[in-house]
Design a protein around this motif. Structure first.
Motif, PDB file in Angstrom:
ATOM      1  N   GLN A  90       0.827  -1.210   0.000  1.00  0.00           N
ATOM      2  CA  GLN A  90       0.000   0.000   0.000  1.00  0.00           C
ATOM      3  C   GLN A  90       0.865   1.266   0.000  1.00  0.00           C
ATOM      4  N   ALA A  91       2.083   1.185   0.560  1.00  0.00           N
ATOM      5  CA  ALA A  91       3.005   2.328   0.504  1.00  0.00           C
ATOM      6  C   ALA A  91       3.456   2.572  -0.936  1.00  0.00           C
ATOM      7  N   MET A  92       3.651   1.481  -1.673  1.00  0.00           N
ATOM      8  CA  MET A  92       4.016   1.617  -3.086  1.00  0.00           C
ATOM      9  C   MET A  92       2.872   2.201  -3.899  1.00  0.00           C
ATOM     10  N   LEU A  93       1.646   1.849  -3.543  1.00  0.00           N
ATOM     11  CA  LEU A  93       0.491   2.433  -4.233  1.00  0.00           C
ATOM     12  C   LEU A  93       0.345   3.912  -3.897  1.00  0.00           C
ATOM     13  N   ALA A  94       0.669   4.279  -2.672  1.00  0.00           N
ATOM     14  CA  ALA A  94       0.627   5.696  -2.293  1.00  0.00           C
ATOM     15  C   ALA A  94       1.597   6.506  -3.142  1.00  0.00           C
ATOM     16  N   LYS A  95       2.762   5.924  -3.445  1.00  0.00           N
ATOM     17  CA  LYS A  95       3.741   6.618  -4.286  1.00  0.00           C
ATOM     18  C   LYS A  95       3.247   6.776  -5.715  1.00  0.00           C
ATOM     19  N   ARG A  96       2.261   5.958  -6.096  1.00  0.00           N
ATOM     20  CA  ARG A  96       1.670   6.071  -7.437  1.00  0.00           C
ATOM     21  C   ARG A  96       0.488   7.044  -7.441  1.00  0.00           C
ATOM     22  N   GLY A  97       0.249   7.709  -6.307  1.00  0.00           N
ATOM     23  CA  GLY A  97      -0.778   8.743  -6.241  1.00  0.00           C
ATOM     24  C   GLY A  97      -2.076   8.331  -5.586  1.00  0.00           C
ATOM     25  N   TYR A  98      -2.156   7.102  -5.075  1.00  0.00           N
ATOM     26  CA  TYR A  98      -3.396   6.660  -4.445  1.00  0.00           C
ATOM     27  C   TYR A  98      -3.505   7.175  -3.008  1.00  0.00           C
ATOM     28  N   LYS A  99      -4.726   7.365  -2.579  1.00  0.00           N
ATOM     29  CA  LYS A  99      -4.990   7.732  -1.189  1.00  0.00           C
ATOM     30  C   LYS A  99      -5.077   6.440  -0.379  1.00  0.00           C
ATOM     31  N   VAL A 100      -4.294   6.371   0.689  1.00  0.00           N
ATOM     32  CA  VAL A 100      -4.265   5.179   1.540  1.00  0.00           C
ATOM     33  C   VAL A 100      -4.686   5.577   2.951  1.00  0.00           C
TER      34      VAL A 100
END
Length: 304
Positions: free
Chosen positions: A290-300
């Motif tokens: 989920q940290a990697m998805l946050a770096k792609r611009g997602y809200k976590v």
């Protein structure tokens, strides 16, 4: 032992049928009620139209523990599909064939020659307790022997995968008629271990031997950290043993997380809500999925 736990569900079903001796009952000092960690991932731009709940799991459950919460059930009800690490474990014959093809290679050194002399007595003790024949272990590649012995130790605690989190979630989604998909195949999951350099495989075997004396305590610590949603403790526990080696950590954890983040990013570019249930170690620390998805611009958001 600690990083090997995520694959015990597979190895228990494939290997431990040979262990016919019922273990003595073990009283585990584990939390009975808990709130395992869960996150919600949502988009922040027009291309990110999907939603995902990220739930860290443990693949083996002691009896009589309550890990379900109202927040978890609400997330499950809100989800269109379940995404887990691997499918196909119920077909044990097929899974066993895949394991054997990867695990057994000709020309292997005897297993006790693959560890330093000071560990050989402990290795003999672990092998005797495992009820897996020396001949079988000697034919295995080192990673497979290490996983087999670690699985036997967990079986010795009276634990198996028959009531694991993934199996319970899979049954729930099947009953609801919802789709179930996987991030990896059995072959690709085991392949990460099969492709490890021999030096790292022997480090894995050494870790299994060195940690064998506290296998119960190690499981209790990891299980209790999972049940209480203690992410810092999960990071601490999974940063030891073979994952303390940077190259091994990169290969067994970080690379897989990167692949999963890529797959989930593609899913999140389509409408729908996924309930993603993967081993808790993959959702802990700076390299978490989920940290990697946050770096792609997602809200976590951490919702439990």
């Amino acid at each position: 032992m600690r990083i090997i736990i995520p694959l015990i569900s597979l190895l228990a079903s494939l290997l431990l049928g040979a262990c016919n001796n019922a273990p003595d009952p073990v009283i585990l000092n584990t939390v009975k009620n808990g709130t395992p960690a869960m996150w919600k991932v949502s988009g922040t731009n027009p291309d990110q139209i999907g939603t995902a709940y990220m739930f860290g799991t443990i693949h083996i459950l002691p009896d009589n523990v309550e890990w379900r919460t109202s927040a978890l059930e609400a997330a499950i009800a809100d989800s269109d599909q379940l995404v887990i690490e691997v499918l196909g474990l119920d077909d044990t014959q097929s899974a066993a064939r895949i394991f054997s093809r990867l695990a057994v290679s000709p020309g292997q050194e005897k297993l006790d020659a693959r560890v330093k002399p000071s560990l050989r007595d402990d290795l003999d003790r672990i092998v005797d307790a495992s009820n897996i024949s020396e001949r079988t272990l000697n034919r295995m590649e080192t990673w497979a022997a290490a996983l087999s012995l670690a699985s036997a130790q967990t079986k010795g605690l009276g634990l198996d995968s028959s009531g694991g989190v993934e199996k319970k979630l899979t049954a729930q989604f099947e009953k609801a008629g919802k789709k179930i998909e996987a991030l990896e195949t059995i072959e690709s999951q085991l392949g990460y271990f099969d492709k490890l350099p021999e030096e790292q495989q022997r480090q894995m075997l050494t870790s299994v031997i060195e940690e064998s004396g506290d296998s119960q305590q190690a499981f209790e610590k990891l299980f209790n950290a999972w049940m209480t949603g203690d992410i810092d403790q999960i990071v601490t526990l999974t940063d030891t043993g073979i994952l303390s080696d940077a190259k091994t950590r990169q290969y067994l954890l970080v690379t897989r997380n990167q692949d999963w983040a890529e797959q989930l990013d593609k899913r999140l570019q389509h409408p729908g809500t996924s309930f993603v249930a993967v081993g808790a170690a993959h959702l802990a620390g700076p390299d978490a999925v989920q940290a990697m998805l946050a770096k792609r611009g997602y809200k976590v958001e951490k919702i439990q």
